[in-house]
Design an enzyme around this catalytic site. Structure first.
Site, PDB file in Angstrom:
ATOM      1  N   GLU A 261       7.507  19.032  48.229  1.00 26.94           N
ATOM      2  CA  GLU A 261       7.212  18.965  49.655  1.00 26.94           C
ATOM      3  C   GLU A 261       6.414  20.181  50.141  1.00 26.94           C
ATOM      4  O   GLU A 261       6.800  21.324  49.914  1.00 26.94           O
ATOM      5  CB  GLU A 261       8.527  18.863  50.444  1.00 26.94           C
ATOM      6  CG  GLU A 261       8.400  18.969  51.940  1.00 26.94           C
ATOM      7  CD  GLU A 261       7.608  17.814  52.524  1.00 26.94           C
ATOM      8  OE1 GLU A 261       6.759  18.065  53.405  1.00 26.94           O
ATOM      9  OE2 GLU A 261       7.827  16.656  52.115  1.00 26.94           O
ATOM     10  N   THR A 305       3.225  12.928  53.958  1.00 26.69           N
ATOM     11  CA  THR A 305       4.027  12.637  52.768  1.00 26.69           C
ATOM     12  C   THR A 305       3.882  11.180  52.337  1.00 26.69           C
ATOM     13  O   THR A 305       3.745  10.876  51.153  1.00 26.69           O
ATOM     14  CB  THR A 305       5.506  12.954  53.032  1.00 26.69           C
ATOM     15  OG1 THR A 305       5.658  14.369  53.198  1.00 26.69           O
ATOM     16  CG2 THR A 305       6.385  12.498  51.874  1.00 26.69           C
ATOM     17  N   ASP A 481       2.533  17.476  47.774  1.00 30.18           N
ATOM     18  CA  ASP A 481       2.129  16.280  48.529  1.00 30.18           C
ATOM     19  C   ASP A 481       1.061  16.554  49.584  1.00 30.18           C
ATOM     20  O   ASP A 481       0.173  15.749  49.817  1.00 30.18           O
ATOM     21  CB  ASP A 481       3.345  15.588  49.148  1.00 30.18           C
ATOM     22  CG  ASP A 481       4.088  16.453  50.162  1.00 30.18           C
ATOM     23  OD1 ASP A 481       3.852  17.672  50.199  1.00 30.18           O
ATOM     24  OD2 ASP A 481       4.923  15.903  50.908  1.00 30.18           O
ATOM     25  N   HIS A 482       1.132  17.714  50.235  1.00 28.95           N
ATOM     26  CA  HIS A 482       0.140  18.034  51.269  1.00 28.95           C
ATOM     27  C   HIS A 482       0.241  19.515  51.609  1.00 28.95           C
ATOM     28  O   HIS A 482       1.083  20.237  51.088  1.00 28.95           O
ATOM     29  CB  HIS A 482       0.343  17.174  52.522  1.00 28.95           C
ATOM     30  CG  HIS A 482       1.734  17.220  53.088  1.00 28.95           C
ATOM     31  ND1 HIS A 482       2.231  18.311  53.757  1.00 28.95           N
ATOM     32  CD2 HIS A 482       2.740  16.304  53.072  1.00 28.95           C
ATOM     33  CE1 HIS A 482       3.469  18.079  54.138  1.00 28.95           C
ATOM     34  NE2 HIS A 482       3.812  16.856  53.727  1.00 28.95           N
TER      35      HIS A 482
END
Length: 701
Positions: A261, A305, A481-482
């Protein structure tokens, strides 16, 4: 002076005077918000003129509705319109601060799937100055309540009201013409909402988005099988075979996907206060049996996400607005990684997440993707202090999931979604083992602490894999994810990175996230190819010996020689080894310098990369919004039946027990039905002194 004050008061005590005051105050506060709360990127006197002009047409038009009414009703209507539009502006200020984008109807439509714990983020987003957008409304209410201006009961002539409405329309027409003069195709060829707000205003953007949302609904109704022809033709022309030397090297291996995450590439080998922030991931990154990628970019849009998951599992982009999982996850047909591996190689598939199953509509989407099992929050022991932010703390979560993991018949495909390194990066003192950074930005300074905690949790899990023996037959994939820190924090990022400034080019390069593929015996090393999340699935398929060419997938194997290295961003920008596009500007990727006078070769590269980017995004939108995969039937693949899956705890226990007895390949079965949970060692203070067996482990036998 007293006489002038009296004249102003008398003027404002007319209906038209009050109308002009309301419009002027609303215009002023909107312009203030544009310049202080958003990063619209206005450059030059012409764009600044447009920014100043664009709030007026819609404000005059909306407030002008009240002029068609009589008496006090007219004033009340004007105040109500002001209140509604101000609330919308306020909501967008909060949303933009975290996501660097504006709210959409598609996002609101799917808001129920992301509402859990939303207040946790909002309380950390709001700033006192945000409430200044309500100041004009307060002023208008005060001057009326204290009779500083009097209510004019005389009606406004309909002809005058109509002329004001016409003026608003003419102003908008002029605004639109000026906007198109500066940016042609503004409303027909754009992937960035900032442009529409910058040129036409927030209210116009809202209407534009509403129209697009309605159009998207109509697209699915009108879609037909022949719409796939252009997709298949593009894929045929741009097909890239996977790397032959890596083909099938992981065939039959378990696959564990670690969804890290908000984890960015700069954290790898990053030191703070003399201490590595991510020592465990650093070690994995540099091991000889790890394929690591240092030019791997996140390509998410508003879905963040969920967009990353969409690309990972399907090699399709998220949609331009909202979340594809929230909007289309329930209704659409997909040919996703879980179903492909289950049908082609007999994999058991499972997703693990330490929050409620409705988040991002996962419970429904995972059924559409063909996940056999979804182990969400209710599957794990949850005591006071076990959660923080958006779900279970990573150390607790990873230990709690192992009793379920060991029951999965091998080979299995398991996706593990971590949570603790999530905005606003809270961490209780007992888990803090590294100090906050000192950028002066509260949003940024806790980031290294939660990243360090995540890294410790990963280290504990990897040691468990080795001790339990799972590592010998498992390929572990780690990916970020980002972004964790948005471009609204440029000054803080510059301090973190040891730079004096941080411009738009730097922001684009800052979108790098890690990708590591780790497996015993794998020929590893750091690969410098440029790629993104859209490319992960074809890469894994080649390693697993799956023929990806028969599926509709837009990415290419990251290990393939001579692959196209243009990385498309969801807003239409791109990055490649030579050229980076940000907005309307192009940069030399190697030097970071703006390309003001491109050579013939550079012009060709710019056009080719832009065409590839817009084509891929358009094709992906067409596939998802039209639900086109319902018309596509690859050989050997059976359409997923969502009714075959049940993620309730009782159903899962029953299914796992039956499947283990049938296949006899789970780690638990091979270990004589003795749990391996004792092999899992964690220093989580919440679990100190507690028994190793959890509620989930005791229920697994």
């Amino acid at each position: 002076m007293k006489e002038l004050g009296g004249r102003i008061r008398r003027a404002l005590s007319t209906r038209m005077g009050f109308f002009v005051l309301a419009v002027a105050l609303f215009w002023a506060k909107t312009l203030w918000a544009y310049n202080t709360k958003f990063n619209l990127g206005s450059t030059g006197s012409f764009q600044h003129l447009l920014l100043a002009l664009n709030p007026l047409p819609t404000t005059i038009l909306l407030f002008g509705v009240a002029l068609y009414m009589t008496g006090r009703k007219s004033y009340v209507t004007m105040l109500l319109i002001d209140a509604v539009t101000t609330t919308w502006l306020f909501a967008n200020i909060l949303y933009y601060r975290e996501f660097s984008d504006f709210m959409t109807f598609a996002l609101i439509k799917g808001s129920s799937s992301v509402s859990n714990n939303l207040s946790t983020g909002i309380t950390n987003i709001i700033r006192p100055s945000d409430f200044l957008v309500f100041l004009d409304l307060i002023i208008l209410i005060v001057v009326l309540a204290f009779k500083l201006v009097r209510v004019d009961m005389r009606p406004v002539k309909k002809r005058v009201a109509m002329l004001i409405s016409l003026l608003a329309v003419l102003l908008f027409g002029a605004n639109l013409q000026m906007a198109y003069h500066d940016r042609s195709g503004l409303l027909t060829r754009t992937f960035d909402n900032n442009y529409i707000v910058k040129y036409l205003g927030l209210n116009v953007y809202t209407v534009y988005d509403g129209v697009k949302t309605e159009q998207n609904s109509a697209v699915m109704d009108k879609a037909k099988a022949s719409d796939l022809d252009s997709v298949k033709n593009w894929l045929k022309k741009n097909h890239m075979s996977g790397n032959v030397s890596y083909r099938g090297v992981a065939k039959g291996k378990n696959v564990i996907i670690f969804h890290l995450e908000s984890f960015q590439q700069f954290l790898i080998d990053y030191k703070y206060d003399g201490k590595y922030v991510t020592p465990n991931l650093n070690k994995i990154y540099h091991e000889s049996d790890t394929l690591s990628f240092d030019n791997f970019f996140n390509q998410v849009g508003q879905g963040k996400t969920s967009d990353a998951e969409m690309m990972l599992e399907n090699s399709l982009f998220g949609t331009s607005e909202g979340s594809a999982m929230s909007q289309y996850g329930t209704s659409n047909t997909f040919q996703a990684a879980p179903a492909i591996l289950a049908q082609s190689q007999g994999y058991t598939t499972a997703a693990f997440h330490g929050d409620v199953p409705s988040y991002w509509n996962r419970e429904n989407t995972y059924k559409s993707w063909g996940y056999d099992y979804y182990f969400s929050k209710s599957y794990y022991k949850d005591k006071k202090g076990y959660e923080i932010g958006y779900g279970l703390k990573d150390k607790i979560f990873l230990k709690e999931l192992t009793p379920w993991l060991e029951q999965l018949p091998q080979p299995f495909y398991a996706k593990i979604i971590t949570l603790t390194n999530h905005y606003p990066y809270p961490l209780d003192k007992k888990n803090v083992t590294i100090p906050k950074t000192k950028t002066g930005d509260d949003t940024v300074d806790g980031y290294v602490q939660t990243a360090h905690y995540l890294d410790q949790a990963v280290g504990e899990f990897m040691r468990y894999l080795k001790k339990s023996g799972l590592d010998k037959n498992t390929m572990v994939v780690f990916y970020g994810d980002h972004y964790g820190i948005s471009d609204n924090h440029k000054k803080a990022i510059a301090k973190l990175m040891g730079k004096k400034t941080f411009n738009d080019f730097d922001v684009a390069q800052f979108q790098r996230v890690p990708l590591m593929i780790h497996m015993n015996g794998l020929k590893g090393g750091v690969n410098h190819t440029y790629g993104g999340e859209i490319d992960v699935l074809p890469t894994l398929e080649n390693l697993l010996g799956v023929d990806s060419s028969k599926y509709i997938q837009l990415g290419t194997d990251l290990l393939a020689p001579n692959r196209n290295q243009t990385v498309a961003f969801r807003d239409g920008d791109f990055v490649s080894p030579t050229i980076t596009k940000v907005g309307s500007e192009y940069y030399n990727t190697q030097t970071g310098k703006k390309i003001s006078h491109p050579t013939k070769a550079q012009k060709w590269q710019e056009r080719a990369s832009l065409n590839r980017t817009t084509t891929m995004l358009s094709l992906s939108d067409r596939i998802i919004q039209g639900n086109l995969l319902r018309f596509y039937h690859p050989s050997g693949f059976t359409k997923v039946n969502k009714g075959d899956y049940n993620y309730k705890l009782s159903a899962t226990k029953k299914s796992l027990k039956k499947l283990q007895e049938k296949k006899k390949t789970s780690l638990l079965y091979k270990n004589g039905n003795k749990s391996t949970i004792d092999d899992y060692v964690t220093d989580a203070p919440e679990l100190s002194g507690s028994s190793n067996s959890s509620s989930s482990s005791s229920s697994s036998n």
